[in-house]
Design an enzyme around this catalytic site. Sequence first.
Site, PDB file in Angstrom:
ATOM      1  N   HIS A  35       0.838  -1.208   0.000  1.00  0.00           N
ATOM      2  CA  HIS A  35       0.000   0.000   0.000  1.00  0.00           C
ATOM      3  C   HIS A  35       0.869   1.253   0.000  1.00  0.00           C
ATOM      4  O   HIS A  35       0.574   2.234  -0.683  1.00  0.00           O
ATOM      5  CB  HIS A  35      -0.865   0.065   1.269  1.00  0.00           C
ATOM      6  CG  HIS A  35      -1.879  -1.016   1.402  1.00  0.00           C
ATOM      7  ND1 HIS A  35      -1.806  -1.957   2.392  1.00  0.00           N
ATOM      8  CD2 HIS A  35      -3.002  -1.273   0.694  1.00  0.00           C
ATOM      9  CE1 HIS A  35      -2.848  -2.764   2.299  1.00  0.00           C
ATOM     10  NE2 HIS A  35      -3.590  -2.378   1.278  1.00  0.00           N
ATOM     11  N   ASP A 148      -3.436  -7.597  -7.064  1.00  0.00           N
ATOM     12  CA  ASP A 148      -4.843  -7.870  -7.390  1.00  0.00           C
ATOM     13  C   ASP A 148      -5.040  -7.543  -8.869  1.00  0.00           C
ATOM     14  O   ASP A 148      -5.718  -6.575  -9.234  1.00  0.00           O
ATOM     15  CB  ASP A 148      -5.758  -7.031  -6.499  1.00  0.00           C
ATOM     16  CG  ASP A 148      -5.583  -7.401  -5.045  1.00  0.00           C
ATOM     17  OD1 ASP A 148      -5.804  -8.573  -4.702  1.00  0.00           O
ATOM     18  OD2 ASP A 148      -5.179  -6.544  -4.241  1.00  0.00           O
TER      19      ASP A 148
HETATM   20  O1  PAF Z   1      -7.857  -3.829  -3.046  1.00  0.00           O
HETATM   21  C1  PAF Z   1      -8.571  -3.440  -2.095  1.00  0.00           C
HETATM   22  O2  PAF Z   1      -8.080  -3.203  -0.995  1.00  0.00           O
HETATM   23  C2  PAF Z   1     -10.066  -3.262  -2.288  1.00  0.00           C
HETATM   24  O3  PAF Z   1     -10.573  -4.223  -3.161  1.00  0.00           O
HETATM   25  C3  PAF Z   1     -10.456  -1.842  -2.742  1.00  0.00           C
HETATM   26  C4  PAF Z   1      -9.890  -1.513  -4.107  1.00  0.00           C
HETATM   27  C5  PAF Z   1      -9.976  -0.820  -1.718  1.00  0.00           C
HETATM   28  C6  PAF Z   1     -11.978  -1.724  -2.844  1.00  0.00           C
HETATM   29  O4  PAF Z   1     -12.595  -1.981  -1.625  1.00  0.00           O
END
Ligand code: PAF
Length: 280
Positions: A35, A148
């Site tokens: 992140h 993802d």
């Molecule tokens: O990847 C994630 O953490 C979630 O799928 C997101 C993009 C924040 C949507 O809730």
Amino acid sequence: MKVIQEIKALRRELDPFTDREVGLVPTMGYLHRGHMSLVSAAVNENDRSVVSIFVNPTQFAPNEDLDRYPRDMERDCRLLEAAGVDFVFAPDVREIYPSGFATRISQEILGDHLCGRRRPHHFSGVLTVVAKLLGICHPDRVYFGGKDAQQAVMVSRMIRDLNMDVEMRILPIVRDADGLALSSRNQYLNPRERELALALPRALNAAGKRVKAGERDAGALIREIKEGIARVPGVALEYVELVKLDDLQPVSEVDPGNTLVAAAVRVGATRLIDNFIAGE
Ligand code: PAF
């Protein structure tokens, strides 16, 4: 850094009539270095940065881990403040889904394989909340991680199909030193499971090497990955697929740079995903 819970208050801060560029990083919190790579890009590439923290209930099936999904708002805010973020948007569920909420975004074809086949309602929940976050923040850029991959491809198609005026930035997977892709769900793993989980990046890595050595047959690569995972008892393969990067449909031959090799496994009760783009 301001922590904001209400849409109205965030909108007041992000006055759309200025020419200052806004970068948005949508997250479900429990932040890790993956992140934070998105956050630092958002901080560096925009005048103002917003990180949303919202564990989105509509992307979890009733039997999934919504209730136990890890949360640590205080720690997340400390990390974000240190990274220079301007706004944390942390709404509660009623703010995002007020009573009477009736709209869901669905997408054809791109959700038919990979995780979409195993989690049938997941991506419509993701697309719906991302569309809402884009509508709320009107960012110039939005940031997603490559782990993802199906999510990133589907969001990018939604942005294109719905003429949403935002640039999508997809950043590379961040891994621990031993190769495990970072995920908030890694913290469910006990030390033994954490060790077993390495079967996934190892099997993908071995397949990646075969692609580099010239292998193009999807079936052969799938066999290689299946065998790699099967050698580690305690790791159950959910799927491994080779798909075209733009429409996520299965391919029989690798097209270097345009083929996504993606897999999901279960280690104990934990589901892990990983991928690579063949030939990159
Ligand atoms: O990847 C994630 O953490 C979630 O799928 C997101 C993009 C924040 C949507 O809730």
